[in-house]
Write a protein that holds these residues in place. Structure first.
Motif: not given
Length: 394
Positions: A213-220, A326-340, A342-347
């Motif tokens: 959901l985060g990827a879809l909303i941020n993609g738009g 996932a205390p040390t990897m959770g931030g990367s999951y959030a970052t990946a969702a945001l940037n997927i 941010a990359a897919a939407g403009p493409a």
């Protein structure tokens, strides 16, 4: 909120300025380094790919480091990349610096998100995220237009020097402001088994749904933000001078949206998502339909900035709640969702732009948000349960 959060936000501001400023510098870079505009535009793609790959890789690699060490290392590498970029005569070297800088940026954001949630109470993840992401929204409001003006006045290389200089106070703040308690929260789960366990959390439906959901909303959101200029100049018929104003209005709206969501999303996530998502969908449709009217267009730009970042940041906060085990990897999951997104939407927006009118990216945002809305309504109870103790525990 702890002062250390604002120090992290300063670094996010510098990195956000670097990420967004390239849109106005591509023609000058192409001329200076004797490449085509299309080739110079690949610098944006390089940064996006580096962000997506860098978040989980850097989080996994640096998970045994103290938080201060990981954050400081990412900022230093990021700054050095900009020094090299500001001095190189080679496009290939510039391209490489963008990839490495993006990996450092992603690593910083992944660690910073996990660190930020360790600085606050377990039920204040949304507020901590709002402070952190305010650096990005302020970059859109102030950093990017300032970078464009600096690039126009002193050349594109000056903007890279400026970003490198911004990293100096950010690094100093991290060195003095991130204390032992934060470092312990980052180091709390090391070892191969712990990494395997944290990666296994990606199988959890609540986390996967929140990330999608985060990827879809941020993609738009980023589809429209990236191609707002032709909508302003071609569809609405405004002069080019209105483009930076429209971007600033969107940035102001995004700051208001992140701030509002930060105050409400921890205690009332269902309100933000259940009301904000339908309004966001309707707003994109309205923008596509009234874009020929300049006044209505500019009003909707700021409104959509508020809604897009309120809903988007709330969903990223949901990712952090869902990834609490996932205390040390959770931030990367959030970052990946945001940037997927941010990359897919403009493409996807670029394909729609070449295949139809200047409003193609806006219709892409409508479709992506509509799909997210159809997914969100039946899964709202999953990603935002009424029992808040479930969220805090994860």
């Amino acid at each position: 909120m702890p002062f250390a959060l604002y120090l992290l936000a300063l670094a996010v501001f510098a990195m956000g300025t670097s990420e967004f400023m390239l849109a106005g510098l591509v023609p000058d870079i192409a001329t200076s380094l004797d490449v085509s505009v299309g080739t110079a535009g690949l610098l944006t793609s390089a940064f996006a790919v580096g962000m997506i790959v860098g978040a989980p890789v850097m989080a996994a690699f640096a998970r045994r480091w103290p938080a201060r060490t990981a954050l400081l290392g990412c900022v230093v590498v990021f700054a050095l990349c900009h020094v090299v970029a500001a001095t190189t005569p080679s496009f290939s070297v510039l391209f490489a610096t963008r990839v490495v800088a993006a990996v450092a940026n992603a690593g910083f954001l992944a660690v910073a998100l996990s660190t930020a949630t360790g600085l606050v109470a377990p039920d204040q993840k949304g507020r901590a995220l709002a402070v952190l992401l305010s650096g990005t929204t302020i970059a859109a409001v102030a950093g990017v237009p300032a970078g464009a003006l600096l690039g126009t006045a002193m050349g594109w290389r000056s903007t890279f020097w400026a970003v490198a200089l911004l990293c100096v106070p950010a690094a100093a703040g991290i060195l003095t402001g991130i204390r032992t308690r934060t470092e312990q929260s980052w180091e709390g789960a090391d070892g191969e088994a712990s990494l395997t366990f944290e990666l296994a959390q990606l199988r959890a439906p609540r986390l996967l749904v929140a990330m999608l959901l985060g990827a879809l909303i941020n993609g738009g959101t980023f589809a429209v933000f990236t191609f707002l200029a032709p909508v302003v100049t071609e569809t609405a018929g405004l002069d080019e001078v209105w483009v930076p104003l429209a971007l600033v209005l969107f940035g102001i709206g995004s700051f208001v949206g992140v701030t509002t969501a930060g105050r409400l999303s921890d205690r009332h996530p269902r309100l933000i998502l259940g009301v904000g998502s339908p309004l966001l969908f309707l707003g994109w449709l309205a923008l596509a339909l009234v874009a020929t009217h300049p006044v209505l267009l500019l009003i909707l730009v700021i409104v959509q900035g508020v809604l897009a970042f309120a809903v988007g940041s709330s969903l990223i906060a949901r990712v952090l709640y869902a990834a609490s085990e996932a205390p040390t990897m959770g931030g990367s999951y959030a970052t990946a969702a945001l940037n997927i997104g941010a990359a897919a939407g403009p493409a996807i927006g670029a394909v729609a732009l070449s295949g139809s009118s200047d409003l193609g990216p806006v219709w892409v945002a409508s479709v992506l948000t509509g799909v997210a809305l159809l997914m969100l309504l039946p899964s709202l109870g999953l990603i935002a349960p009424r029992n808040r103790s479930v969220e805090v525990v994860g």
